[in-house]
Design a protein around this motif. Sequence first.
Motif, PDB file in Angstrom:
ATOM      1  N   LYS A  30       1.002   5.082  -8.341  1.00 24.37           N
ATOM      2  CA  LYS A  30       0.319   5.866  -7.319  1.00 24.37           C
ATOM      3  C   LYS A  30       0.918   5.556  -5.942  1.00 24.37           C
ATOM      4  O   LYS A  30       1.613   4.552  -5.752  1.00 24.37           O
ATOM      5  CB  LYS A  30      -1.182   5.541  -7.312  1.00 24.37           C
ATOM      6  CG  LYS A  30      -1.901   5.941  -8.603  1.00 24.37           C
ATOM      7  CD  LYS A  30      -1.912   7.447  -8.807  1.00 24.37           C
ATOM      8  CE  LYS A  30      -2.779   7.859 -10.002  1.00 24.37           C
ATOM      9  NZ  LYS A  30      -2.109   7.627 -11.303  1.00 24.37           N
ATOM     10  N   ASP A  31       0.619   6.422  -4.982  1.00 24.36           N
ATOM     11  CA  ASP A  31       1.116   6.193  -3.619  1.00 24.36           C
ATOM     12  C   ASP A  31       0.556   4.898  -3.049  1.00 24.36           C
ATOM     13  O   ASP A  31       1.251   4.167  -2.339  1.00 24.36           O
ATOM     14  CB  ASP A  31       0.740   7.380  -2.723  1.00 24.36           C
ATOM     15  CG  ASP A  31       1.406   8.668  -3.181  1.00 24.36           C
ATOM     16  OD1 ASP A  31       2.591   8.868  -2.861  1.00 24.36           O
ATOM     17  OD2 ASP A  31       0.748   9.452  -3.887  1.00 24.36           O
ATOM     18  N   PHE A  32      -0.702   4.632  -3.346  1.00 23.39           N
ATOM     19  CA  PHE A  32      -1.305   3.358  -2.976  1.00 23.39           C
ATOM     20  C   PHE A  32      -2.141   2.904  -4.160  1.00 23.39           C
ATOM     21  O   PHE A  32      -3.047   3.611  -4.611  1.00 23.39           O
ATOM     22  CB  PHE A  32      -2.186   3.488  -1.726  1.00 23.39           C
ATOM     23  CG  PHE A  32      -2.698   2.168  -1.197  1.00 23.39           C
ATOM     24  CD1 PHE A  32      -1.950   1.448  -0.283  1.00 23.39           C
ATOM     25  CD2 PHE A  32      -3.915   1.649  -1.627  1.00 23.39           C
ATOM     26  CE1 PHE A  32      -2.403   0.224   0.205  1.00 23.39           C
ATOM     27  CE2 PHE A  32      -4.372   0.433  -1.149  1.00 23.39           C
ATOM     28  CZ  PHE A  32      -3.610  -0.286  -0.229  1.00 23.39           C
ATOM     29  N   GLY A  33      -1.826   1.736  -4.686  1.00 20.03           N
ATOM     30  CA  GLY A  33      -2.532   1.244  -5.854  1.00 20.03           C
ATOM     31  C   GLY A  33      -3.123  -0.135  -5.618  1.00 20.03           C
ATOM     32  O   GLY A  33      -2.513  -0.981  -4.959  1.00 20.03           O
ATOM     33  N   VAL A  34      -4.316  -0.348  -6.152  1.00 18.37           N
ATOM     34  CA  VAL A  34      -4.980  -1.639  -6.063  1.00 18.37           C
ATOM     35  C   VAL A  34      -5.157  -2.182  -7.480  1.00 18.37           C
ATOM     36  O   VAL A  34      -5.719  -1.490  -8.348  1.00 18.37           O
ATOM     37  CB  VAL A  34      -6.359  -1.533  -5.380  1.00 18.37           C
ATOM     38  CG1 VAL A  34      -7.013  -2.907  -5.277  1.00 18.37           C
ATOM     39  CG2 VAL A  34      -6.234  -0.881  -4.014  1.00 18.37           C
ATOM     40  N   VAL A  35      -4.656  -3.378  -7.714  1.00 18.31           N
ATOM     41  CA  VAL A  35      -4.871  -4.057  -9.000  1.00 18.31           C
ATOM     42  C   VAL A  35      -5.724  -5.286  -8.720  1.00 18.31           C
ATOM     43  O   VAL A  35      -5.317  -6.194  -7.981  1.00 18.31           O
ATOM     44  CB  VAL A  35      -3.542  -4.457  -9.657  1.00 18.31           C
ATOM     45  CG1 VAL A  35      -3.818  -5.233 -10.950  1.00 18.31           C
ATOM     46  CG2 VAL A  35      -2.701  -3.215  -9.956  1.00 18.31           C
ATOM     47  N   CYS A  36      -6.928  -5.286  -9.296  1.00 19.85           N
ATOM     48  CA  CYS A  36      -7.854  -6.393  -9.063  1.00 19.85           C
ATOM     49  C   CYS A  36      -7.454  -7.601  -9.923  1.00 19.85           C
ATOM     50  O   CYS A  36      -7.108  -7.452 -11.106  1.00 19.85           O
ATOM     51  CB  CYS A  36      -9.278  -5.973  -9.414  1.00 19.85           C
ATOM     52  SG  CYS A  36      -9.876  -4.560  -8.462  1.00 19.85           S
ATOM     53  N   VAL A  37      -7.474  -8.762  -9.323  1.00 25.57           N
ATOM     54  CA  VAL A  37      -7.201 -10.017 -10.029  1.00 25.57           C
ATOM     55  C   VAL A  37      -8.308 -10.999  -9.669  1.00 25.57           C
ATOM     56  O   VAL A  37      -9.129 -10.747  -8.792  1.00 25.57           O
ATOM     57  CB  VAL A  37      -5.806 -10.577  -9.646  1.00 25.57           C
ATOM     58  CG1 VAL A  37      -4.696  -9.659 -10.129  1.00 25.57           C
ATOM     59  CG2 VAL A  37      -5.698 -10.785  -8.139  1.00 25.57           C
ATOM     60  N   ASP A  38      -8.311 -12.125 -10.349  1.00 27.14           N
ATOM     61  CA  ASP A  38      -9.388 -13.097 -10.123  1.00 27.14           C
ATOM     62  C   ASP A  38      -9.486 -13.540  -8.670  1.00 27.14           C
ATOM     63  O   ASP A  38     -10.578 -13.750  -8.132  1.00 27.14           O
ATOM     64  CB  ASP A  38      -9.166 -14.325 -11.015  1.00 27.14           C
ATOM     65  CG  ASP A  38      -9.434 -14.011 -12.486  1.00 27.14           C
ATOM     66  OD1 ASP A  38     -10.291 -13.144 -12.749  1.00 27.14           O
ATOM     67  OD2 ASP A  38      -8.778 -14.621 -13.346  1.00 27.14           O
ATOM     68  N   SER A  39      -8.322 -13.684  -8.017  1.00 26.00           N
ATOM     69  CA  SER A  39      -8.312 -14.198  -6.639  1.00 26.00           C
ATOM     70  C   SER A  39      -8.480 -13.115  -5.586  1.00 26.00           C
ATOM     71  O   SER A  39      -8.505 -13.412  -4.398  1.00 26.00           O
ATOM     72  CB  SER A  39      -7.007 -14.952  -6.379  1.00 26.00           C
ATOM     73  OG  SER A  39      -5.893 -14.095  -6.587  1.00 26.00           O
ATOM     74  N   ASN A  63       4.972   7.030  -8.059  1.00 28.64           N
ATOM     75  CA  ASN A  63       4.542   8.365  -8.451  1.00 28.64           C
ATOM     76  C   ASN A  63       4.882   8.594  -9.917  1.00 28.64           C
ATOM     77  O   ASN A  63       5.748   7.925 -10.478  1.00 28.64           O
ATOM     78  CB  ASN A  63       5.131   9.475  -7.556  1.00 28.64           C
ATOM     79  CG  ASN A  63       6.623   9.634  -7.698  1.00 28.64           C
ATOM     80  OD1 ASN A  63       7.139   9.768  -8.797  1.00 28.64           O
ATOM     81  ND2 ASN A  63       7.332   9.644  -6.576  1.00 28.64           N
ATOM     82  N   GLY A  64       4.193   9.539 -10.522  1.00 31.16           N
ATOM     83  CA  GLY A  64       4.402   9.835 -11.931  1.00 31.16           C
ATOM     84  C   GLY A  64       4.975  11.213 -12.150  1.00 31.16           C
ATOM     85  O   GLY A  64       4.712  11.830 -13.174  1.00 31.16           O
ATOM     86  N   GLY A  65       5.744  11.715 -11.189  1.00 31.47           N
ATOM     87  CA  GLY A  65       6.286  13.067 -11.277  1.00 31.47           C
ATOM     88  C   GLY A  65       7.526  13.146 -12.143  1.00 31.47           C
ATOM     89  O   GLY A  65       7.711  12.389 -13.103  1.00 31.47           O
ATOM     90  N   ILE A  66       8.426  14.074 -11.791  1.00 30.25           N
ATOM     91  CA  ILE A  66       9.657  14.272 -12.566  1.00 30.25           C
ATOM     92  C   ILE A  66      10.461  12.979 -12.609  1.00 30.25           C
ATOM     93  O   ILE A  66      11.008  12.597 -13.644  1.00 30.25           O
ATOM     94  CB  ILE A  66      10.490  15.409 -11.932  1.00 30.25           C
ATOM     95  CG1 ILE A  66       9.727  16.740 -12.062  1.00 30.25           C
ATOM     96  CG2 ILE A  66      11.852  15.513 -12.606  1.00 30.25           C
ATOM     97  CD1 ILE A  66      10.392  17.889 -11.343  1.00 30.25           C
ATOM     98  N   LYS A  67      10.515  12.306 -11.466  1.00 30.36           N
ATOM     99  CA  LYS A  67      11.193  11.017 -11.402  1.00 30.36           C
ATOM    100  C   LYS A  67      10.121   9.942 -11.243  1.00 30.36           C
ATOM    101  O   LYS A  67       9.598   9.728 -10.156  1.00 30.36           O
ATOM    102  CB  LYS A  67      12.169  10.981 -10.225  1.00 30.36           C
ATOM    103  CG  LYS A  67      12.925   9.662 -10.112  1.00 30.36           C
ATOM    104  CD  LYS A  67      13.820   9.660  -8.880  1.00 30.36           C
ATOM    105  CE  LYS A  67      14.524   8.312  -8.736  1.00 30.36           C
ATOM    106  NZ  LYS A  67      15.358   8.261  -7.511  1.00 30.36           N
ATOM    107  N   VAL A  68       9.797   9.277 -12.339  1.00 30.96           N
ATOM    108  CA  VAL A  68       8.745   8.272 -12.301  1.00 30.96           C
ATOM    109  C   VAL A  68       9.228   7.077 -11.487  1.00 30.96           C
ATOM    110  O   VAL A  68      10.348   6.601 -11.653  1.00 30.96           O
ATOM    111  CB  VAL A  68       8.358   7.817 -13.717  1.00 30.96           C
ATOM    112  CG1 VAL A  68       7.302   6.722 -13.660  1.00 30.96           C
ATOM    113  CG2 VAL A  68       7.845   9.000 -14.530  1.00 30.96           C
ATOM    114  N   ARG A  69       8.369   6.608 -10.592  1.00 30.51           N
ATOM    115  CA  ARG A  69       8.707   5.423  -9.800  1.00 30.51           C
ATOM    116  C   ARG A  69       7.526   4.460  -9.839  1.00 30.51           C
ATOM    117  O   ARG A  69       6.401   4.829  -9.494  1.00 30.51           O
ATOM    118  CB  ARG A  69       9.035   5.782  -8.357  1.00 30.51           C
ATOM    119  CG  ARG A  69       9.505   4.567  -7.542  1.00 30.51           C
ATOM    120  CD  ARG A  69       9.778   4.961  -6.079  1.00 30.51           C
ATOM    121  NE  ARG A  69      10.501   3.915  -5.369  1.00 30.51           N
ATOM    122  CZ  ARG A  69       9.925   2.878  -4.757  1.00 30.51           C
ATOM    123  NH1 ARG A  69       8.606   2.735  -4.800  1.00 30.51           N
ATOM    124  NH2 ARG A  69      10.662   1.984  -4.122  1.00 30.51           N
TER     125      ARG A  69
END
Length: 825
Positions: free
Chosen positions: A697-706, A715-721
């Motif tokens: 995603k353009d801005f992604g949050v992954v929650c972790v214990d800390s 992005n997940g378009g034609i060219k996945v990044r």
Amino acid sequence: MDNGRSAAVKERLVVIGNGMAGCRAVEEILARDPARYDVTIFGAEPRVNYNRIMLSPVLAGEKAFADIVINGENWYADNAITLVSGDPVVAIDRATQTVVSKSGRVEPYDRLLIATGSDPFIIPVPGKDLAGVVTFRDLDDVDKMLAAAETGGSAVVIGGGLLGLEAAHGLSLRGMQVTVVHLMPTLMERQLDEAAGYLLRTELERRGQTIVTGGDTGEILGRDGRVCGVKLRDGSEFAADIVVMAVGIRPSTALAKAAGLEVERGVVVDDHMVTSDPAIMAVGECVQHRGACYGLVAPLWDMCRALADAATDAPSGYTGSVTSTKLKVSGIDLFSAGDFSGGDGAEDIVMRDAARGIYKRVVVKENRLVGAVLYGDTADGNWYFDLLKKGEDISEIREALIFGQAFASGGALLDPNAAVAALSDDAEICGCNGVSKARVIETIKAGACSLDAVRSTCKASASCGSCTGLVESLLALTLGGEVQSGPKTVCKCTSFSHDDVRRLISEKSLKAIPQVMQELHWTTPDGCSSCRPALNYYLLCAWPGAYEDDQKSRYVNERLHANIQKDGTYSVVPRMWGGLTNPRELRAIADVVEKYNAPMVKVTGGQRLDIFGIKKEDLPAVWADLNAAGMVSGHAYGKSLRTVKTCVGSEWCRFGTQDSTGLGVKLERMTWGSWMPHKFKIAVSGCPRNCAEATIKDFGVVCVDSGYELHVGGNGGIKVRVTDLLCKVATEAEAMDVCAAFIQLYREQAHYLERTAPWIERVGLDHVKAALFDDPASIQRLAARFRHSQTFCQDDPWAERAAGKHAELHQHLAEVRPLQMETVR
């Protein structure tokens, strides 16, 4: 080159004046015979040679001093020139052939060049010596004006000529309330007739300046030794924190006169720029040639060429100059050349287009063009000036003359490149630096294959930039497809890049699309489908709350707040905060589907429900029904925040480490409605298992214990990044601040239609991190700007349309006349 001389017996050339004339003369001499002279240049200012006619953009904030330097320190060193700066010459001893500087330095010469320029004329009125009364001739004057502008207040500019208006423009852009007092009834009366002067005055007044013509200054008022106002002879008074005297110039002749040289209005010179003393030459604004003194830059270049020819034993002779003028006030296109006073035997040909603010007048005498005044459209200025200088017979094109070069050629030159190709080799391309068409072509053929290369080599288009289009045409004509491209322009309507346009919108306080196009010399009257949406976004971003969104400059999906489908119907996506919904919302969606016979309802990848097959005329009623259930636009059609995707997180999931759903809802409520360079997606995953796909995603949050890992640029378009890790934070509040700051940085720096992934690849992740984290206050500043802009953006467009706003956009196509083409993006 030997010329029979050894390096040990070089002649000593001393130049008095480190300005444009003195240094250009040396440049011309070096180009002809680089080994002939040992050169010493004395300058009154403590700096290198710079382009004095570009002081106006420095005052206006469009350029810095470094941008207007003509010859840097390396030029003096590379050519073994001794520069004595900040130490003006105070005496010339012709008997001993020496000059004496203010510091007492004595320098012998074999040949002496006087290039002392001109002195500003000071009106002899009471108060002229008060602190705060300045002229406009050098960088020190600009510094004084900039210092005064820092505290705002009022400025009075005495003189409505070229310099005065440029000073007034710069001070106005710096935030001062400016009054221009001009003695004559017409602004720039030496260059403009009454009609063009009226148009100019009207435009300046529209910009907020007060213009007083027929104003005779009687006294400059002061308080405690400092200026506080200006009083006219009719009793009118104007408050002033600074007064700029710009009423004219006089040749600087005191030094020459004291040395016993022949001086009238200026230092008298012959056709080879030699004074009454054969060992002394003079050039520029200080000279008088055949009874004429010149206060413009173009004659200076002709003089320098003639002087260099004579100084290297190849005399050609200077016979005088026909002058032209362009006003360097951004967005005002004005050109004047020759004699427009008319008189016996002269004919005026005039064209007016009041709606577009265009006025053209050419003066013809004995089938020759003798004068031209152009306002609002100066594209043919070079062509008229070429005809005027050459004195060509215009009888065959007399009827089409006023319509410009393309029409006068019978349509053969409608292609701009063909029009440039038709100019003569000695036609002036760059007036600021005196560069002819032949010189530009010679530069290109010598290896300058790009605009920047031409600018750095022969200086064409390196100053005010108004001749950029001509230089680009010459590049295309000379090199064809081998032209090396520079920064990508916004579109074919302009030579400015996205970054330039964004910077100039802020620097010049441009707050409307027509104003941007006028100020930045757009080549089309109304822009195109590429530049108008970009300008609309850049203005929205630069002036939240002050700029009104232009619906005509939006793609059809944004204009109608729904996604057009291939059958001409639309899909509607209501917002579901963080992917959450409730029975009331679901019932409303079901009712809409049944009521308007929607053929499909689809769960999207962003955790929303998309209703397909809605007719254009039914959209306002659909929105009203959804609004009644508390739902607002999901902006699934916009260059804006689309969705915030979440997983259930710690509230329900046994693997969840944080409340990802709650944070997702907060992020969406903070960011919805914001317009962006491209679509923008956010996701919050409650643990590293990443069920919400936060890392594409353009801005992604992954929650972790800390706490929270914050990722950007996916992005997940034609060219996945896959995203890059931006940082880790400990609290929700920090995550939201970084999110707001990152979005604002992206909004302010990315090009229109550039998603975060290509933006980060273009500028680099290190640049993004530096902009956010190098200054501890950056996050809060950017986040504050984003939240401020959101106060003007979070109004539901569906509710506005349901209430009847822009109802004409939702009529059936057959009812709309004239039918407009709709661009889908």
